[in-house]
Write a protein that holds these residues in place. Structure first.
Motif, PDB file in Angstrom:
ATOM      1  N   THR A 231      41.789  39.941  43.259  1.00 21.36           N
ATOM      2  CA  THR A 231      41.422  41.096  42.444  1.00 21.36           C
ATOM      3  C   THR A 231      41.145  42.277  43.357  1.00 21.36           C
ATOM      4  O   THR A 231      40.999  42.120  44.581  1.00 21.36           O
ATOM      5  N   PRO A 274      48.381  39.019  40.470  1.00 22.49           N
ATOM      6  CA  PRO A 274      47.958  40.340  39.978  1.00 22.49           C
ATOM      7  C   PRO A 274      49.158  41.151  39.516  1.00 22.49           C
ATOM      8  O   PRO A 274      50.284  40.951  39.985  1.00 22.49           O
ATOM      9  N   GLU A 278      47.710  46.457  39.617  1.00 25.97           N
ATOM     10  CA  GLU A 278      46.592  45.914  40.389  1.00 25.97           C
ATOM     11  C   GLU A 278      46.938  45.865  41.879  1.00 25.97           C
ATOM     12  O   GLU A 278      46.093  46.165  42.734  1.00 25.97           O
TER      13      GLU A 278
END
Length: 499
Positions: A231, A274, A278
């Motif tokens: 992330t 992702p 992202e």
């Protein structure tokens, strides 16, 4: 996050423009060579290689040696390297013996007086082999080639910090290595589980401390963005931890998910990756953090501290790019750089020949590229028969050298001296590259480059897109047109540009 990264005033900081990045983000080569490895031919004659070695000896320039050590204890799911996954340490010794035999074959054709100013162990995991075997390989290398004894060479090794002990750091230094590259990738335990590669922050911290105690000249850390379960927040933590460790160099690689090409990547579910947005956010944030901490953006995916030799080489115009990435030393099979200092009749940083040993290794010798067999049994068979293990090759044409010189100058220095290219290759740039100039026009309109009759300069907005700019001069791709309209038709090779 800011939209323009170079608002910090840091040197070489690229401008971040999401719209332009998305527009020009095309798949293409990493340009560690030109032509790239897929264009080597099985029809290449060994006689051409021997002739290249003879020309190389006549020039008498220094050597660069590369050794491919393919073994790994465990498989990392993201890996696209040529590797052999095994826990059996006994498999290393026969391979090392064949490396010795291969060196002996090459050494018959190489002037022993030529010094080895660059040496690199890559893999796989080079430190898979025991410490006694590390000493053995370096001793055998010294038997065949003239290694430097004064610690002035660029001798580097890749290590997996999760599979490395502190004692081996001292052994590697003892046998001559002075640069260390660690594949950290990510410190998040969730991400590490998802890719089956484990190394704790404490392990990396202790190894870096040990390397500094042993007075390694440079320590480099590799990070990958776009891994499963990664992330924006988790990679921020990793980048901040790496900054705390303060390596001299850092590489920030994009993970390209291509399970159809690399079987190990099939262990990674697509839904855990992702999104492209992202990934862009991860990249922007990471660059901001590194630039704010004082790292210089070298190009592509490389960063370095201001004191590092990569930064100095870029300033001096001697930076090279080879199969190991950016380098202060290397092989330019295209001719002298317009930005490097050279003297007629003498060897310069760009004149060195690269001899590569082991399965799949690629050598670059006097306008010739050759690659060893990719499969271990074919490599073994060739060496056991007392012959070179080369399976493919290419002798560069004058057009290859011209275009390769342009691509390498752009990718290393973000500028091209057009008048120097015209003088060196005896061409009229505007006529020779008429189609390419048409293709460059929209890049100039969008502020990625500035083009005059004397110079092509990559602007701050174009630094992150240097690969797309170089691709305009790649004759092995489809005919250049406006990249935004044609990027879906370009061949997919190696890794994507950014996302």
């Amino acid at each position: 996050m800011t939209d323009q990264l170079n608002d910090t005033g840091r040197e070489n900081a690229p401008i971040w423009n999401k719209k332009l990045i998305q527009t020009y983000n095309v798949s293409g080569p990493r340009y560690t060579s030109y032509p790239t490895a897929p264009h080597l031919s099985e029809q290449f004659s060994e006689l051409e290689l021997l002739a290249a070695l003879e020309r190389s000896n006549q020039r008498g320039s220094p050597l660069s040696l590369y050794f491919h050590l393919p073994f790994c204890d465990t498989v990392c799911y993201f890996c696209a390297c040529n590797k052999i996954v095994t826990a059996d340490k006994k498999r290393a010794q026969p391979y090392l013996q064949r490396l010795d035999s291969e060196m002996a074959i090459w050494a018959k054709h190489v002037d022993r007086a030529r010094p080895v100013e660059q040496l690199h162990w890559g893999g796989g995991t080079p430190t898979f082999i025991r410490d006694s075997e590390k000493r053995q390989l370096m001793s055998h290398t010294r038997n065949h080639f003239k290694l430097l004894d004064d610690d002035s060479g660029d001798y580097s090794v890749e290590v997996h910090p999760g599979r490395m002990n502190l004692e081996s750091i001292a052994v590697l230094r003892e046998i001559g290595f002075n640069r260390l590259s660690m594949g950290v990738q990510d410190f998040s335990h969730r991400v590490q589980q998802a890719v089956n590669r484990f190394n704790s922050f404490a392990q990396v911290r202790d190894l870096i401390a040990a390397a500094r105690h042993q007075q390694y000249h440079s320590i480099s850390v590799d990070i990958i963005y776009g891994l499963p379960l990664q992330t924006v927040d988790s990679i921020k933590t990793t980048i901040q931890q790496v900054i705390d460790l303060s390596p001299d160099r850092l590489s920030l690689f994009n993970y390209a998910h291509m399970p159809e090409l690399f079987k190990t990547q099939r262990q990674i579910p697509q839904e855990t990756l992702p999104s492209p947005d992202e990934k862009l956010a991860m990249l922007q944030q990471s660059i901001e953090l590194l630039v704010a901490d004082g790292y210089i953006y070298i190009g592509m995916d490389h960063f370095a501290k201001p004191h590092d030799s990569l930064v100095k080489a870029q300033h001096q115009g001697s930076l090279q790019r080879n199969f190991q990435g950016y380098s202060t030393h290397g092989k330019s099979i295209y001719g002298k750089s317009a930005y490097g200092k050279s003297t007629q009749g003498t060897a310069t940083h760009g004149d060195w020949d690269l001899l590569a040993f082991g399965v799949s290794a690629i050598s670059a010798i006097d306008a010739v590229l050759v690659q060893n067999h990719k499969k271990i049994h074919n490599y073994n068979q060739a060496i056991d028969q007392g012959s070179l293990a080369t399976s493919r090759g290419l002798r560069l044409s004058s057009e290859d050298r011209l275009r390769g010189s342009i691509i390498m100058q752009l990718i290393c220095h973000f500028k091209l001296d057009i008048e120097s290219i015209e003088a060196q290759f005896q061409i009229c740039f505007a006529r020779h590259f008429a189609k390419e100039l048409v293709a460059l026009a929209p890049l100039a309109v969008d502020g990625l480059i500035r083009l005059t009759s004397k110079e092509l300069r990559v602007l701050d907005s174009g630094r992150l897109l240097i690969r797309a700019i170089c691709m305009v001069f790649d004759a092995y791709l489809k005919a250049p047109t406006q990249i935004p309209e044609s990027h879906n038709n370009l061949e997919k090779t190696a890794f994507s540009q950014i996302i």
